[in-house]
Design a protein around this motif. Structure first.
Motif, short mmCIF file in Angstrom:
data_model
loop_
_atom_site.label_atom_id
_atom_site.label_comp_id
_atom_site.label_asym_id
_atom_site.label_seq_id
_atom_site.Cartn_x
_atom_site.Cartn_y
_atom_site.Cartn_z
N VAL A 1 6.87 -4.10 -10.76
CA VAL A 1 5.27 -4.02 -10.43
C VAL A 1 4.55 -4.69 -11.54
O VAL A 1 4.81 -4.40 -12.76
CB VAL A 1 5.02 -2.76 -10.22
N SER A 2 3.67 -5.66 -11.26
CA SER A 2 2.76 -6.21 -11.81
C SER A 2 1.29 -5.61 -12.30
O SER A 2 0.85 -5.37 -13.67
CB SER A 2 2.51 -7.59 -11.64
N ALA A 3 0.92 -4.85 -11.39
CA ALA A 3 -0.41 -4.22 -11.62
C ALA A 3 -0.54 -3.31 -10.50
O ALA A 3 0.17 -3.23 -9.33
CB ALA A 3 -1.56 -5.22 -11.51
N VAL A 4 -1.63 -2.03 -10.58
CA VAL A 4 -1.73 -1.12 -9.87
C VAL A 4 -3.23 -1.02 -9.17
O VAL A 4 -4.08 -1.47 -10.07
CB VAL A 4 -1.33 0.10 -10.15
N SER B 1 0.88 -1.01 -0.09
CA SER B 1 -0.05 0.06 -0.03
C SER B 1 0.82 1.33 0.16
O SER B 1 2.07 1.13 0.41
CB SER B 1 -0.93 0.00 1.29
N VAL B 2 0.24 2.28 -0.45
CA VAL B 2 1.07 3.54 -0.61
C VAL B 2 0.12 4.87 -0.04
O VAL B 2 -1.15 4.46 0.06
CB VAL B 2 1.60 3.86 -1.97
N VAL C 1 5.00 4.28 -6.47
CA VAL C 1 4.83 3.06 -7.46
C VAL C 1 6.42 3.19 -7.74
O VAL C 1 7.13 3.91 -8.35
CB VAL C 1 3.94 2.85 -8.25
N PRO C 2 7.16 1.61 -7.59
CA PRO C 2 8.58 1.79 -7.80
C PRO C 2 8.53 1.74 -9.62
O PRO C 2 7.85 1.44 -10.13
CB PRO C 2 8.93 0.31 -7.39
N LEU D 1 -0.75 6.60 -19.67
CA LEU D 1 -0.64 6.99 -18.48
C LEU D 1 0.66 6.43 -17.70
O LEU D 1 0.62 5.17 -17.87
CB LEU D 1 -1.59 6.85 -17.35
N GLN D 2 1.76 7.20 -17.55
CA GLN D 2 3.05 6.48 -17.18
C GLN D 2 2.57 6.12 -15.48
O GLN D 2 2.40 7.28 -14.96
CB GLN D 2 4.10 7.46 -17.17
N VAL D 3 2.76 5.34 -14.93
CA VAL D 3 2.27 4.68 -13.74
C VAL D 3 3.70 4.39 -12.81
O VAL D 3 3.92 5.18 -11.64
CB VAL D 3 1.30 3.84 -13.61
#
Length: 471
Positions: free
Chosen positions: A93-96, A51-52, A88-89, A80-82
């Motif tokens: 990362v596989s999904a947000v 979590s963030v 978010v690293p 969108l750059q995530v």
């Protein structure tokens, strides 16, 4: 300075109150357990959740995440750059998990979020009517370059995206304890300000509500985030609710549930938590819900599960898939139209769920119900009754969507209940939650999870009082 109001005190809140109907409108696209302890430490990170602090990574009104202040036009797609933003690293990362919001659309329509570099999957993420503001929580796999594509179907609309967490891939050096597994149980209603337990008083303008969660003295402090459905009921003015850890006076500039006067609006949220030392007889975790409005609103909170710090070595891990439509009753796919008070069983296709699947992560849409209604989804495991909660509250003649994390039985089946009238239903799956053990025992995952699901749920507790306080 934030002001808290503790609405009614009770030792424990149990399942209470009937689900509600919500007013909203928009079209949809055509079809195209309680955790146990373990001594073995978890080392694998694939599918683990972190979590963030909620952060806004897209706002087309202010050039946040885009290069213009123009709304997104019909048929247009935002890239969108995530990764590398909002906590978010940049890799691993596989999904947000993010809250996707349409603001002031010029026509009824929908937004679809999907991995960048992939074809549009024919699914929807947020359904909205003309004007107003509508939000929906989504879990989306990242595509090429750590990006998402967000497509607007019709008209023009501004778009917001608030990230609340992410799932790890196997290629990461994340520190143990910073990530964890999902623990599910029978959903229950923790807060309903319409009831006597909460003083039958709505949450006033500018006030916040603290929601502690007690999972017992041995496990409470291992909770990192909680999965909840939050509903605004009978607000007196337009505004929004923000759910967050409440660990400072600096509320994040994000929103969770956006509402209009006299409407009832739900949304799912995965909320980071803080430690509360005076909410129970021992330290527990808690989060806050702020009412950012010039008016008041009743608030309902249904708890469906939580993410831990992986202390137990057991739980569910996220498996990413490209968004896939498994139910569309308009064309007889997966299930037929639901009548009033009717329950039907959905068998998750083998192309989506496997032998270690414990839950699906999906966007659930109610389409043109003939009466104000609500939908409830839950595991078809034998002996598990329908929980007294709601996943979605579509009003008569509208189209509304909400994310759901739905437990499945050993057959990968789940149930869908419709409260009133008849309605079509669409279910788009974006991933599954797979049983995980630090030291797997062949054939043991399903039995462990089934026992956990039947063993009961959490107890939510509130501080004593019934007074307003400032901090």
């Amino acid at each position: 300075m934030r002001t808290s109001i503790l609405l009614g005190a009770t030792a424990a809140l149990t399942l209470a109150a009937s689900p509600l109907a919500v007013a909203t409108a928009s079209p949809v696209p055509a079809a195209s357990p309680t955790a146990t302890s373990a001594t073995t430490a978890t080392t694998a990170t694939t599918g683990a959740y972190t979590s963030v602090r909620p952060a806004r990574i897209l706002d087309t009104r202010s050039k946040n995440g885009v290069t213009t202040t123009s709304p997104v036009g019909p048929g247009a797609t935002v890239s969108l750059q995530v990764s590398g933003r909002g906590g978010v690293p940049a890799s691993g990362v596989s999904a947000v998990v993010l809250n996707l919001t349409a603001v002031n659309p010029t026509a009824a329509g929908y937004l679809a979020a999907y991995p960048a570099g992939r074809a549009f999957p024919g699914t929807s993420s947020v359904n909205f009517g003309k004007g107003g503001t509508r939000a929906n929580l989504v879990t989306v796999p990242l595509g090429s370059g750590g990006k998402l594509s967000i497509r607007n179907a019709t008209g023009s609309t501004h778009v917001l995206a608030d990230v609340t967490g992410y799932y790890l891939s196997g290629s990461t050096t994340a520190t143990a304890g910073s990530y964890g597994s999902y623990q599910r149980f029978e959903p229950f209603r923790a807060v309903d300000t319409r009831t006597a337990e909460w003083g039958k008083s709505p949450l006033p303008s500018g006030k916040y509500l603290t929601v502690p969660l007690d999972i017992g003295p041995e496990y409470s402090l291992h909770v990192k985030a909680v999965a909840v459905n939050i509903t605004s009921v009978a607000p007196t003015a337009p505004g929004y609710l923000t759910a967050w850890a409440g660990d400072s006076d600096n509320r994040p500039g994000t929103s969770t549930v956006n509402y209009l006067p006299k409407q009832t609006t739900p949304n799912m949220a995965v909320v980071p938590v803080r430690t509360c030392t005076d909410c129970a007889d021992y330290p527990v975790k808690a989060f806050d819900i702020d009412n950012v409005s010039k008016g008041s609103s009743h608030v309902i909170v249904d708890v469906v599960g939580f993410f831990d710090d992986d202390t137990s070595g057991l739980g569910l891990r996220f498996k990413s898939i490209d968004p896939k439509r498994i139910v569309d009753t308009r064309v007889g796919k997966g299930m037929t139209k639901l009548g009033a008070g009717q329950t039907k069983t959905v068998a998750t296709p083998s192309t989506v769920a496997g032998p270690d699947t414990g839950a699906i992560v999906a966007n659930v849409t109610g389409v043109l119900p003939t009466a104000d209604t609500y939908l409830t989804l839950w595991s078809s495991l034998s002996g598990v009754p329908r929980p007294a909660v709601s996943n979605l509250n579509p009003a008569k003649g509208t189209i509304a969507a909400s994310m759901a994390m739905v437990g499945v039985a050993s057959t990968n089946a789940f149930k869908v209940f419709n409260g009133s009238g008849s309605t079509d239903v669409i279910i788009d799956v974006t991933g599954t939650m797979e049983y995980y053990e630090a030291t797997p025992a062949p054939g043991a995952r399903r039995s462990v999870a089934a026992e956990r699901e039947q063993s009961g749920g959490l107890t939510a507790r509130v501080p004593s009082g019934g007074r307003a306080q400032t901090r």
